[in-house]
Design a protein around this motif. Structure first.
Motif, short mmCIF file in Angstrom:
data_model
loop_
_atom_site.label_atom_id
_atom_site.label_comp_id
_atom_site.label_asym_id
_atom_site.label_seq_id
_atom_site.Cartn_x
_atom_site.Cartn_y
_atom_site.Cartn_z
N LEU A 188 -7.40 2.26 -2.17
CA LEU A 188 -6.72 1.01 -1.81
C LEU A 188 -7.46 0.35 -0.66
O LEU A 188 -7.51 0.89 0.45
N ARG B 46 0.83 -1.21 0.00
CA ARG B 46 0.00 0.00 0.00
C ARG B 46 0.87 1.26 0.00
O ARG B 46 0.60 2.21 -0.75
N GLU B 47 1.90 1.28 0.83
CA GLU B 47 2.76 2.46 0.90
C GLU B 47 3.48 2.69 -0.42
O GLU B 47 3.67 3.83 -0.85
N ILE C 223 -1.01 6.98 -5.94
CA ILE C 223 -2.37 6.46 -5.78
C ILE C 223 -2.93 6.90 -4.42
O ILE C 223 -2.29 6.70 -3.39
N ALA C 224 -4.11 7.50 -4.44
CA ALA C 224 -4.74 7.96 -3.19
C ALA C 224 -5.09 6.76 -2.31
O ALA C 224 -5.50 5.70 -2.81
N GLU C 225 -4.97 6.94 -0.99
CA GLU C 225 -5.21 5.83 -0.05
C GLU C 225 -6.65 5.33 -0.10
O GLU C 225 -6.91 4.15 0.10
N ASP C 226 -7.62 6.23 -0.40
CA ASP C 226 -9.02 5.79 -0.42
C ASP C 226 -9.35 4.91 -1.62
O ASP C 226 -10.47 4.40 -1.73
N LYS D 119 1.02 4.25 -2.75
CA LYS D 119 0.78 5.65 -2.38
C LYS D 119 1.93 6.53 -2.88
O LYS D 119 1.71 7.64 -3.37
N LYS D 120 3.17 6.03 -2.78
CA LYS D 120 4.32 6.78 -3.27
C LYS D 120 4.27 6.95 -4.79
O LYS D 120 4.81 7.90 -5.34
#
Length: 393
Positions: free
Chosen positions: A366, A353-354, A361-364, A357-358
């Motif tokens: 995932l 996930r991290e 990609i927005a966390e919402d 995000k880097k």
């Protein structure tokens, strides 16, 4: 979950009788003088909290009015009592401030626990989008690619009193929501026209359905059966005619039902040419890359050396479809320490996930899924060390 065992106060027949009517146990729920019998841990927590606080305020009621009526009848001029000469009492003021403070504090702890549990929709086993319409409900099974409308099935002749009413009067629908027993179900709740509310009292769920917004809720029912609720917001002239029915099936029966629904939807889609309920990101060219699998080293949570190429495919898919989301699932084998294995799988999924995000990609977008256990595989040790990325909506 432990349940409160509360006994009624002794020697106060009048108040005890009143309290008995207000706080009857679940065996008398058919009298409609109490909550419906809970079928989820969340509903049981709410019921226990309700009963406990009702006893607290009943005791306060008895104590306050007891002192008041005692003072009225025992401290009268006719009895020879003389009025006190003091104007105030700091001791009394401190007592009636401190005692209520601690009472409220004692009630705040279980209340806060119930509120936090009620809002914790994480680690759900499945997600269903619920849409309120005037005056019916729509259910979209996000990960299975089908959906349907659910509306009142009670005959108009019963509503107009032209024939006898059946036991399920105004609580029967043509297509109930169906879920598996023992699974945590997350609901994404919205509305297409006015404000509705999805209310299932036996589940302990009541959540507004608001146009333009998505609210979430959850429930987990362990016992198969049929459960009913209703819209809890006055949403128009037929507000009373949009019931909610949920059929909870065993996992085996639920799997059969899903297979039937997919077949039914496929036949309908082929005949009418309609788009699936879930947008067709899975049919895009990039969908061929899924599932994306990243294999970690034994006992390690650092991303593998070949992760960059795999992650790039997932990033490209999200950039190609602004509405698409990704499900991240860690895997473990059935041997060894279950808690350690689950924690390892969780940390590996977090690492993926991290990395996403880097990559922007927005966390919402995932979704973190619960770790899945590998019980048999051609290469169980390797498959149990993977994090799998799947496309979802």
């Amino acid at each position: 979950m432990s349940r409160l065992k509360l006994a009624p106060p002794v020697g106060l027949a009048g108040f005890a009788g009143l309290a008995g009517l207000v706080m009857m146990n679940s065996a008398h729920a058919d009298w409609m003088l109490n909550f419906r019998k809970p079928v989820t841990d969340m509903a049981q927590m709410q019921y226990d909290l309700h009963v406990a606080i009702m006893w607290v305020i009943t005791v306060i009621f008895i104590a306050v009015f007891g002192v008041m009526f005692y003072s009225l009848f025992k401290h009268t001029k006719a009895s020879g009592r003389k009025p006190a000469t003091f104007s105030d009492s700091h001791t009394v003021e401190i007592i009636w401030t401190v005692i209520p403070f601690f009472i409220l504090l004692a009630m705040a702890f279980p209340a806060t626990k119930a509120v936090l549990a009620n809002k914790d929709t994480s680690n759900a086993d499945m997600t269903i989008k619920v849409t309120g319409y005037q005056w019916k409900w729509g259910y979209d099974y996000i990960h299975d690619g089908f959906g349907f409308l659910s509306q009142l099935k009670t005959p108009i002749t019963e509503i107009k009193n032209e024939q006898a009413k059946n036991p399920d009067y105004l609580l029967e629908v043509d297509n109930p929501m169906v879920v598996p027993a023992g699974k945590k179900v997350r609901l994404l709740i919205t509305a297409a026209d006015v404000i509705h509310a999805w209310y299932m009292p036996t589940f302990g769920v009541q959540q507004d359905a608001t146009p333009g917004f998505i609210n979430d809720a959850w429930f987990q029912v362990d016992k198969p059966g049929r459960y009913t609720g209703q819209c809890a917001k006055i949403c128009g002239k037929e507000h009373a005619f949009m019931p909610i029915v949920v059929d909870v099936k065993s996992p085996e029966d639920y799997a059969k039902w899903v297979k039937e629904q997919k077949a039914k939807y496929a036949a309908k889609d082929g005949k009418e040419g309609k788009e699936p309920v879930v947008a067709a990101a899975a049919t895009s060219a990039s969908a061929a890359a899924f599932p994306v699998k990243l294999y970690f080293a034994s006992g390690k949570t650092e991303l593998p050396a070949d992760a960059e190429k795999s992650l790039a495919a997932a990033v490209d898919a999200l950039k190609a479809d602004a509405k698409a989301k990704l499900d991240l699932s860690g895997y473990v084998d059935a041997t060894g320490n279950a808690d350690q294995n689950a924690e390892l799988a969780k940390n590996r999924a977090k690492a993926v996930r991290e990395a996403l995000k880097k990559a922007g990609i927005a966390e919402d977008r995932l979704n973190m899924k619960k770790p899945e256990v590998i019980t048999a595989s051609a290469d169980a040790s390797k498959e149990a060390r993977r994090v799998e990325i799947n496309l979802s909506k």
